[in-house]
Design an enzyme around this catalytic site. Structure first.
Site, short mmCIF file in Angstrom:
data_model
loop_
_atom_site.label_atom_id
_atom_site.label_comp_id
_atom_site.label_asym_id
_atom_site.label_seq_id
_atom_site.Cartn_x
_atom_site.Cartn_y
_atom_site.Cartn_z
N ASP A 178 -10.33 -12.02 11.05
CA ASP A 178 -9.39 -12.14 10.07
C ASP A 178 -7.85 -12.15 10.75
O ASP A 178 -7.42 -11.27 11.01
CB ASP A 178 -9.20 -10.79 9.27
N GLU A 184 -8.57 -14.03 -1.02
CA GLU A 184 -7.85 -14.12 0.04
C GLU A 184 -8.71 -14.98 0.84
O GLU A 184 -9.81 -15.24 1.28
CB GLU A 184 -7.79 -12.73 1.04
N GLU A 226 -10.62 -7.30 -4.32
CA GLU A 226 -10.38 -8.17 -3.27
C GLU A 226 -11.66 -8.40 -2.34
O GLU A 226 -11.90 -7.43 -1.66
CB GLU A 226 -9.12 -7.81 -2.39
N HIS A 256 0.80 -1.25 -0.05
CA HIS A 256 0.04 -0.08 0.17
C HIS A 256 0.83 1.29 0.03
O HIS A 256 2.09 1.18 0.64
CB HIS A 256 -0.82 0.03 1.16
N ASP A 269 -4.34 -13.99 -2.28
CA ASP A 269 -3.78 -13.53 -0.76
C ASP A 269 -3.60 -14.85 -0.18
O ASP A 269 -4.90 -15.15 0.36
CB ASP A 269 -4.40 -12.29 -0.07
N ASP A 307 -5.45 -13.70 9.84
CA ASP A 307 -4.04 -13.62 8.90
C ASP A 307 -3.05 -14.59 9.34
O ASP A 307 -1.78 -14.05 9.14
CB ASP A 307 -3.65 -12.23 8.62
N HIS A 311 -10.56 -14.25 3.88
CA HIS A 311 -11.86 -13.51 3.48
C HIS A 311 -12.96 -14.75 3.31
O HIS A 311 -14.15 -14.25 3.40
CB HIS A 311 -11.40 -12.40 2.54
N ASP A 353 -0.46 -12.53 2.48
CA ASP A 353 -1.00 -11.44 3.24
C ASP A 353 -1.36 -12.05 4.50
O ASP A 353 -2.37 -12.47 5.10
CB ASP A 353 -2.40 -10.91 2.65
N ASP A 400 2.47 1.88 3.43
CA ASP A 400 3.43 1.07 3.99
C ASP A 400 4.94 1.41 3.50
O ASP A 400 5.81 1.23 4.52
CB ASP A 400 3.18 -0.38 3.24
C1 XUL Z 1 -7.31 -6.75 4.63
C2 XUL Z 1 -6.44 -7.10 3.35
C3 XUL Z 1 -5.86 -6.13 2.83
C4 XUL Z 1 -5.49 -5.99 1.30
C5 XUL Z 1 -4.77 -5.06 0.46
O1 XUL Z 1 -8.30 -7.72 5.15
O2 XUL Z 1 -6.62 -8.22 3.00
O3 XUL Z 1 -4.49 -5.97 3.31
O4 XUL Z 1 -5.00 -7.19 1.02
O5 XUL Z 1 -5.55 -3.74 1.09
CO CO Z 2 -5.58 -9.18 1.53
#
Ligand code: XUL
Ligand code: CO
Length: 442
Positions: A313, A274, A238, A107, A302, A315, A277, A345, A110
């Site tokens: 989430d 993702e 996404e 991003h 992702d 991750d 998600h 991710d 970042d």
């Molecule tokens: C948030 C997520 C983000 C996107 C990019 O849940 O997955 O990091 O991948 O904005």
């Molecule tokens: Co993501």
């Protein structure tokens, strides 16, 4: 790939990670990810196009709602934001190169901290884009995709492209424009839109129809701008159903495909799926892959995983071989990704505080994908899996079934056919047999 570091080494004593095979007990080596191994006609490196997520690996310090960060970043020392960001980028490229990751994703915020002055933010990002161009050239690492964070700044609390306030929408557009410029300049293959706050907290204050129309207009503007300025890559949406909003408009792949079709965006946009998600939406990762593959929009992934015992989430890095093997069956049958790659991710846990932990996490994820792909390829090429699924539909291959598919039967004709043929036989779906087959090949 050569190894380039700034003047300092941040991950001291950790060598470039090598493939040593399943006989190795070195935790800092790949056991399955041999980047040159050819599976189903492509090397593992070409299949996966693995990427490091800048935000999780170099920005997220392990903080949670109950306490501050636990990860000490030695690259965050300098007072000037651009100098500080350059050191962070030195650390990032050291890690990415040592890890043999061919790509990275970011991003805008970042790469460098943003303040509230748009012109100053644009200047800061340009300084880091110039620096990244040199780092990319020296290391051979490429940009998989770029994006703009239009969800963290408090001004976006009611949304970005779907904000009820036009001025907030304009700020989001300003950020997206500069992030697109950065992506084009760094040769990014994709540009991602994750609508973190594009949704609502309550319908009581929300004109959903108007907000979705604004989102579509915004995406068209961004796409037209990028195409006018030479971007040839893929735009990616996404999906995520919620968090931080109660309801996010890009709920899941099926919803996004409907939205893209409604607003005439299907020629330019694909989907970035993702894993966590998908599970938040009440689906499996495999479901999301299949939906996108069937619609021809399987763009990028992702990679991560959630936690079976809670509903947010988390991750975490992927490690579930059964889930990944099922996913790789779909991935291979779809012919892989369209222009994208596999971006981790995922974040190491708050309690993982050694420099090696970031390496263990990525090694585990890359090995898990490699093992799953190798297993899926063996299943596709030497088991009866494909035939079994095909045979289930054999009654549509000939006769009346085939006529039905060709739209050559009426409802009255089906009525007559059912009477003349009698009760259908029971045919097993053989689910347990198929589940056992995955374990047999692993
Ligand atoms: C948030 C997520 C983000 C996107 C990019 O849940 O997955 O990091 O991948 O904005
Ligand atoms: Co993501």
């Amino acid at each position: 790939m050569s190894v380039l570091f700034g003047s300092k080494e941040y991950f001291k004593g950790i060598p470039q990670i090598k493939y040593e095979g399943t006989g190795s007990d070195n935790p800092l080596a790949f056991r399955w990810y041999d980047e040159d191994r050819v599976v189903a006609g492509k090397t593992l490196k070409e299949h996966f196009r693995f990427a490091c997520a800048y935000w999780h690996s170099f920005c997220n310090d392990g903080n949670d709602p109950f306490g501050p960060g636990t990860h000490l970043f030695s690259w965050n020392a300098k007072a000037d934001p651009v100098d500080r960001a350059k050191e962070k980028m030195d650390a990032a490229f050291e890690f990415i190169t040592k890890m043999r990751l061919p790509f990275y994703c970011f991003h805008d915020v970042d790469l460098v901290d943003y303040g509230s002055d748009i012109r100053e933010n644009d200047r800061r990002l340009q300084a880091l884009v110039d620096y990244a161009r040199q780092q990319q050239a020296a290391s051979g690492v490429k940009l998989l995709w770029g994006t703009a964070n239009v969800f963290s700044n408090p001004r976006y609390m009611n949304g970005a492209a779907t904000n009820p306030d036009f001025l907030v929408l304009s700020h989001a557009a300003a950020q997206v424009k500069t992030a697109i410029d950065a992506t084009i300049e760094l040769g990014g293959d994709g540009y991602v839109f994750w609508g973190g706050r594009e949704g609502y907290m309550t319908l009581l204050n929300t004109d959903m129809k108007r907000e979705k129309a604004h989102l579509a207009r915004f995406l068209h503007m961004a796409k037209d701008y990028a195409r006018r300025n030479g971007f040839k890559g893929t735009f990616l949406i996404e999906p995520k159903p919620m968090e931080p909003t109660k309801h996010q408009y890009d709920y899941d792949s099926e919803t996004v495909i409907g939205f893209l079709r409604q607003w005439d965006l299907l020629d330019d946009f694909k989907i970035n799926i993702e894993v966590n998600h998908a599970t938040l939406a009440g689906h499996t990762f495999q479901h999301e892959l299949q939906v996108s593959a069937d619609a021809g929009v399987l763009g990028s992934l992702d990679a991560n995983r959630g936690d079976y015992q809670n509903g947010w989430d988390t991750d975490q890095f992927p490690n579930n071989l059964n889930e990944l093997t099922e996913a790789m069956l779909i991935f291979l049958e779809a012919g892989g990704l369209q222009g994208g790659g596999i971006n981790f991710d995922a974040k190491i846990r708050r309690t993982s505080t050694d420099p090696q932990d970031l390496f263990y996490a990525h090694i585990g994820g890359m090995d898990a994908f490699a093992r799953a792909l190798i297993t899926a390829d063996a299943i596709l090429s030497s088991s009866g899996y494909k035939q079994l699924r095909k045979d289930r539909y054999a009654s549509f291959d000939t006769g009346k079934g085939s006529a039905f598919e060709k739209a050559a039967l009426t409802l009255e004709e089906l009525h007559a056919y059912a009477i003349e043929s009698g009760e259908p036989p029971r045919v097993s779906g053989r689910q347990e047999y198929l589940e056992n087959m995955i374990n047999r090949y692993l």
